[in-house]
Motif scaffolding. Structure first.
Motif, PDB file in Angstrom:
ATOM      1  N   VAL A 256      -4.064 -10.245 -24.904  1.00  0.00           N
ATOM      2  CA  VAL A 256      -4.777 -11.480 -24.598  1.00  0.00           C
ATOM      3  C   VAL A 256      -4.967 -12.242 -25.906  1.00  0.00           C
ATOM      4  O   VAL A 256      -5.657 -11.750 -26.814  1.00  0.00           O
ATOM      5  N   PRO A 257      -4.372 -13.412 -26.078  1.00  0.00           N
ATOM      6  CA  PRO A 257      -4.557 -14.170 -27.324  1.00  0.00           C
ATOM      7  C   PRO A 257      -6.036 -14.323 -27.634  1.00  0.00           C
ATOM      8  O   PRO A 257      -6.835 -14.692 -26.764  1.00  0.00           O
ATOM      9  N   VAL A 258      -6.408 -14.054 -28.888  1.00  0.00           N
ATOM     10  CA  VAL A 258      -7.822 -13.968 -29.234  1.00  0.00           C
ATOM     11  C   VAL A 258      -8.111 -14.712 -30.528  1.00  0.00           C
ATOM     12  O   VAL A 258      -7.325 -14.675 -31.485  1.00  0.00           O
ATOM     13  N   ALA A 259      -9.239 -15.407 -30.541  1.00  0.00           N
ATOM     14  CA  ALA A 259      -9.791 -16.002 -31.755  1.00  0.00           C
ATOM     15  C   ALA A 259     -11.088 -15.271 -32.050  1.00  0.00           C
ATOM     16  O   ALA A 259     -11.897 -15.029 -31.141  1.00  0.00           O
ATOM     17  N   ALA A 260     -11.315 -14.913 -33.309  1.00  0.00           N
ATOM     18  CA  ALA A 260     -12.479 -14.101 -33.660  1.00  0.00           C
ATOM     19  C   ALA A 260     -13.287 -14.756 -34.768  1.00  0.00           C
ATOM     20  O   ALA A 260     -12.726 -15.298 -35.721  1.00  0.00           O
ATOM     21  N   ILE A 261     -14.611 -14.669 -34.623  1.00  0.00           N
ATOM     22  CA  ILE A 261     -15.526 -15.131 -35.661  1.00  0.00           C
ATOM     23  C   ILE A 261     -16.276 -13.916 -36.195  1.00  0.00           C
ATOM     24  O   ILE A 261     -16.912 -13.179 -35.442  1.00  0.00           O
ATOM     25  N   GLN A 272      -9.211 -11.056 -41.559  1.00  0.00           N
ATOM     26  CA  GLN A 272      -8.160 -11.751 -42.296  1.00  0.00           C
ATOM     27  C   GLN A 272      -6.868 -10.932 -42.332  1.00  0.00           C
ATOM     28  O   GLN A 272      -5.763 -11.482 -42.199  1.00  0.00           O
ATOM     29  N   VAL A 273      -6.991  -9.621 -42.499  1.00  0.00           N
ATOM     30  CA  VAL A 273      -5.805  -8.750 -42.477  1.00  0.00           C
ATOM     31  C   VAL A 273      -5.165  -8.774 -41.093  1.00  0.00           C
ATOM     32  O   VAL A 273      -3.934  -8.848 -40.954  1.00  0.00           O
ATOM     33  N   PHE A 274      -5.993  -8.716 -40.055  1.00  0.00           N
ATOM     34  CA  PHE A 274      -5.495  -8.757 -38.675  1.00  0.00           C
ATOM     35  C   PHE A 274      -4.785 -10.086 -38.400  1.00  0.00           C
ATOM     36  O   PHE A 274      -3.763 -10.126 -37.720  1.00  0.00           O
ATOM     37  N   ALA A 275      -5.335 -11.169 -38.957  1.00  0.00           N
ATOM     38  CA  ALA A 275      -4.734 -12.493 -38.774  1.00  0.00           C
ATOM     39  C   ALA A 275      -3.388 -12.590 -39.483  1.00  0.00           C
ATOM     40  O   ALA A 275      -2.437 -13.210 -38.968  1.00  0.00           O
ATOM     41  N   LEU A 279      -2.165 -11.138 -35.207  1.00  0.00           N
ATOM     42  CA  LEU A 279      -2.778 -10.507 -34.049  1.00  0.00           C
ATOM     43  C   LEU A 279      -4.123 -11.119 -33.672  1.00  0.00           C
ATOM     44  O   LEU A 279      -4.749 -10.688 -32.694  1.00  0.00           O
ATOM     45  N   VAL A 280      -4.576 -12.110 -34.417  1.00  0.00           N
ATOM     46  CA  VAL A 280      -5.831 -12.797 -34.106  1.00  0.00           C
ATOM     47  C   VAL A 280      -5.798 -14.162 -34.782  1.00  0.00           C
ATOM     48  O   VAL A 280      -5.131 -14.343 -35.810  1.00  0.00           O
ATOM     49  N   PHE A 281      -6.505 -15.116 -34.204  1.00  0.00           N
ATOM     50  CA  PHE A 281      -6.708 -16.413 -34.838  1.00  0.00           C
ATOM     51  C   PHE A 281      -8.072 -16.352 -35.500  1.00  0.00           C
ATOM     52  O   PHE A 281      -9.094 -16.159 -34.834  1.00  0.00           O
TER      53      PHE A 281
END
Length: 337
Positions: A256-261, A272-275, A279-281
């Motif tokens: 599921v496309p995901v954005a994370a705060i 930041q590493v995941f981005a 794999l994340v926005f």
């Protein structure tokens, strides 16, 4: 049969992420023949979650490392292994658990300790293989060891097959079991106007502040209570907006496309590493990102179908089908040596 005690805490103040991933691992260990139980400082909601998953639960009066390992274990049944998941633990506390004769498994995130006097370290984050853990324990590092709830594992194939290449219609907001920074309300405010007609489901405690914020979205939008697991909601979602912890990994596992705060600096660095892996926005660190920046970033994430499609493709390849079982088998092998 191996008996395993999970030592973690979960309250509205502490949060529920550590407990959620421990339950996921316990489910997989149970399927492999282990007998699992839990002990920790739990509020009623956390204790109910443990029991609903089918595990015995002992509520303790204080969190990890308040009294020392020996005093905390006093009165608890003797166990063959202890799984520890807490940022409060230090190397002395970990060594104290081992002095009871139990094998010790530490679930870790940031390699924050100078030493890990235990038998196994499990760190499922994207950056874990690069963290240079000291020699000694068996190291289970990277997303192939993600502790995913059984329902997520069972629903993953359906979620991967779901077409999410078009415009976003369903958005899931799931910051975590607790929301001390009020991010759910902030995300709802910043999300307004970013995509017309979307349906939003926000998992949070319903409050007089949150309910009116749904007025800018479709009539089917809702504030949902805390879920036993996120499988159904992630299967429903075209995109997810999460905190910087476990839920962003669960979203990625389900493609599921995901954005994370991020809610703290540790989460920020790891996100930041995941981005960088696609794999994340990354929406930034909650304490430093301004609302205007956040709204703009959310607009980019929701409007860029190519970005989300590429992300979902990378997510499919980043995880194995059953990482919980993979972790459980590796742990049982390590503690049986």
């Amino acid at each position: 049969m191996t008996s395993i005690l999970f030592r973690c805490d979960a309250t509205a103040d502490i949060g529920f992420g550590h407990l959620s991933r421990c339950i996921a691992l316990a489910e997989a260990l149970r399927l492999s023949g282990a007998t699992c139980s839990f002990a920790g400082q739990y509020d009623d909601a956390a204790a109910d979650q443990v029991r609903a998953a089918g595990f015995a639960c002992e509520s303790l009066p204080s969190p990890v490392n308040s009294l020392g390992a020996a005093k905390e274990l006093a009165g608890l049944p003797k166990t063959g292994a202890i799984v520890l998941d807490s940022y409060r633990a230090d190397e002395s506390y970990i060594a104290g658990l081992g002095s009871s004769g139990a094998r010790v498994i530490v679930i870790d995130d940031f390699r924050a300790l100078p030493a890990y006097p235990c038998d196994v370290v499990l760190n499922f984050t994207q950056e874990a293989p690069s963290l240079s853990y000291p020699d000694g324990p068996t190291l289970l590092l990277g997303p192939h060891f993600l502790p995913a709830r059984r329902r997520l594992v069972e629903q993953r194939a359906r979620s991967i097959e779901r077409d999410r290449t078009g415009a976003v219609g369903n958005v899931l907001i799931a910051v975590g079991g607790s929301d001390p920074k009020g991010l759910t309300a902030r995300l709802l405010r910043c999300l307004k106007g970013q995509a017309d007609g979307i349906t939003v489901r926000a998992i949070a405690q319903s409050t007089a502040e949150l309910e009116p914020l749904l007025s800018g979205f479709s009539a089917d939008s809702a504030i949902l209570p805390r879920q036993k697991d996120l499988s159904d909601q992630l299967l429903w979602a075209d995109a997810a907006i999460t905190g910087g912890g476990l839920i962003k990994y669960e979203s990625a596992y389900m493609a599921v496309p995901v954005a994370a705060i991020a809610q703290n600096e540790g989460q920020d660095g790891e996100t930041q590493v995941f981005a960088k892996a696609g794999l994340v926005f990354d929406l930034g660190l909650a304490d430093t990102v301004e609302d205007a920046q956040l709204a703009q970033a959310l607009g980019t994430f929701l409007s860029d179908a190519s970005l989300r499609t590429t992300m979902a493709e990378r997510m499919r390849d980043a995880f194995i089908a059953d990482p919980s079982a993979h972790a459980a088998h590796a742990i049982l092998e390590a503690v049986s040596r």
